[in-house]
Design an enzyme around this catalytic site. Structure first.
Site, mmCIF file in Angstrom:
data_model
loop_
_atom_site.group_PDB
_atom_site.id
_atom_site.type_symbol
_atom_site.label_atom_id
_atom_site.label_comp_id
_atom_site.label_asym_id
_atom_site.label_seq_id
_atom_site.Cartn_x
_atom_site.Cartn_y
_atom_site.Cartn_z
ATOM 1 C CB SER A 43 -37.421 16.693 -6.328
ATOM 2 O OG SER A 43 -38.612 17.300 -6.730
ATOM 3 C CG ASP A 64 -41.132 14.381 -0.248
ATOM 4 O OD1 ASP A 64 -40.494 13.340 -0.532
ATOM 5 O OD2 ASP A 64 -41.599 15.139 -1.103
ATOM 6 C CG HIS A 80 -40.954 13.249 -4.448
ATOM 7 N ND1 HIS A 80 -40.829 14.372 -3.662
ATOM 8 C CD2 HIS A 80 -40.494 13.614 -5.665
ATOM 9 C CE1 HIS A 80 -40.337 15.362 -4.372
ATOM 10 N NE2 HIS A 80 -40.119 14.931 -5.600
#
Length: 355
Positions: free
Chosen positions: A207, A124, A93
Site C-alpha cells: 500500500s 485514501d 491508511h
C-alpha cells in the site's frame, strides 16, 4: 481443421497452417505442399524474452530508487517520492492517526525521519515530508491515467510483508473501477472512483507504493486487494486496485501547495446516514440520520428519517451504494434524489455539494 486454420488471425494462421501441414504430411492424402519461396518475406520476429527482461530491468533501475518504505509505530507500508524537497505520497491508511514516521529509501539502510503534512482519508491519500533530504533523492515520474489501458504490462513496487524494494509484475486488468474499502484495520472506509485494476500482486505493505508502466511512469498507487467472501474474506488472487496517477497528482499537489486539500472534486449530499433493511432483512435504502445546515440535502428539503432509495438513475439500497453513486458525480451537478417519507415515495432535485 482447414476452416479453423482459415479463421485464425494472420500471425496465428501462419503457425496453425504449418501445424496442419505437418499433420497432413504425416498421414493425409492430397498434393504435396508447394516448395518454399526463397524470395518470400520473413515472418515478423516477436519481441525476444531477453529484450523484455532488459526493459523490465531498465524500468526497475529507474523507478525503484523513488519508492520508499514507511514505518509507523504499528503499521508498515510504502511511499513514492513526489518531489526533490522530500515530499512523499502514500495511502492515508498507511499513516493512520500518527504524525511521525521512519522512512527507508531503496539506496540506503539508514532510516530517515518524516512528519505528516496532511492526510485525506476520503481519497485514501496522504503526504509526509522527510526531516532531512538525502543526497540523490529522486522524484518519480507520474504518468497520465487517461493513457492507461487494459492489457498494458505493469510492475508493482513496494515493501510487501516488510520485504523492501520488492517488485511484482502483471497487467492492467481494467480501468474506471469504483471500489469501497473496508473500515479500520483494512482501509479508511473510502469509496474511490476510477481505480486501476491490476493482476500484479498487491500484498500488505505494498500500500502506498508504485504501479509502473514500461515507460517508467507511475500510473497508480497500489492501495488494496479484493477480498473473496468464499475465502473467509481473504485476498482474492490477481485482483488488486491502485489509485490513478491523475488523482494522486491532484490531491498531493494541493497538499504540497496548501498544506491541505482545498478542492476535492468529490460530490456530497451533506448528510450522515445508515443502511436500513426490509422485513426480509434485505438492504432497502439509506436512512438520513442528520442533515448538515446549508448543505445540498438541506437546500433540497431532505430531513432526518427520510429513506433515500435512488440518486439520479442509480438505485440506492446501502450506504456503500450511495457513496459509489456520489463518486460518479461532481460537485455543482444537478440530479435527483428519490426517497421515502412516511411511507410515500418522493423525488426532489438537488445541486450536489462538495465533500
Amino acid at each position: 481443421m482447414d476452416a479453423s486454420c482459415t479463421r485464425a488471425p494472420r500471425r496465428g494462421a501462419r503457425v496453425t497452417v504449418l501445424v496442419c501441414a505437418a499433420v497432413c504430411a504425416a498421414g493425409c492424402s492430397g498434393p504435396a505442399p508447394p516448395a518454399k519461396d526463397a524470395t518470400a518475406r520473413p515472418a515478423a520476429v516477436p519481441l525476444a524474452a531477453d529484450d523484455l527482461q532488459t526493459r523490465y530491468q531498465k524500468v526497475i533501475r529507474a523507478v525503484l530508487p523513488s519508492v520508499v518504505q514507511i514505518r509507523a509505530s504499528r503499521d508498515l507500508g510504502s511511499g513514492v517520492v513526489y518531489d526533490g524537497r522530500g515530499h512523499i505520497v502514500t495511502n492515508a491508511h498507511v499513516v493512520g492517526s500518527e504524525r511521525t514516521f521512519t522512512v527507508t529509501t531503496a539506496n540506503s539502510e539508514t532510516p530517515l525521519t518524516a512528519r505528516l503534512v496532511y492526510s485525506y482519508p476520503a481519497q485514501d491519500l496522504a503526504v509526509v515530508k522527510l526531516d532531512r533530504v538525502p543526497a540523490g533523492l529522486r522524484a518519480a515520474a507520474l504518468g497520465d491515467s487517461d493513457e492507461v489501458e487494459a492489457g498494458q504490462i505493469v510492475l508493482a513496487m513496494g515493501s510487501p510483508l516488510g520485504l523492501s524494494s520488492s517488485v511484482t509484475q502483471g497487467i492492467v486488468s481494467a480501468t474506471g473501477r469504483t471500489v469501497s474499502e473496508s473500515g479500520p484495520g483494512g482501509g479508511t472506509g473510502a469509496t474511490i472512483a476510477n481505480m486501476v485494476q491490476t493482476s500484479a500482486a498487491i500484498n500488505p505493505g505494498n500500500s502506498g507504493g508504485a504501479l509502473v508502466n514500461l515507460d517508467g511512469q507511475v500510473v497508480g498507487i497500489p492501495t488494496l486487494a479484493a477480498a473473496d467472501p468464499g475465502l473467509g474474506g481473504g485476498a482474492a488472487p490477481g485482483i488488486g486496485f491502485a489509485i490513478p496517477a491523475s488523482m494522486v497528482k491532484t490531491v498531493a499537489g494541493q497538499i504540497v501547495a496548501n498544506g491541505k486539500v482545498v478542492d476535492s472534486g468529490r460530490a456530497a449530499l451533506g448528510i450522515t446516514a445508515r443502511t436500513v433493511v426490509d422485513a426480509g432483512y434485505r438492504p432497502a435504502g439509506v436512512a438520513v440520520v442528520s442533515v448538515g445546515g446549508g448543505g445540498a440535502a438541506d437546500r433540497a428539503g431532505l430531513r432526518p428519517g427520510d429513506v433515500i432509495t435512488g440518486l439520479g438513475d442509480t438505485p440506492v439500497t446501502t450506504s456503500t451504494a450511495l457513496a459509489e453513486a456520489l463518486a460518479a458525480q461532481r460537485p455543482g451537478r444537478r440530479t435527483t434524489v428519490t426517497f421515502l417519507r412516511d411511507g410515500r415515495k418522493r423525488t426532489v432535485e438537488v445541486t450536489l455539494g462538495e465533500q
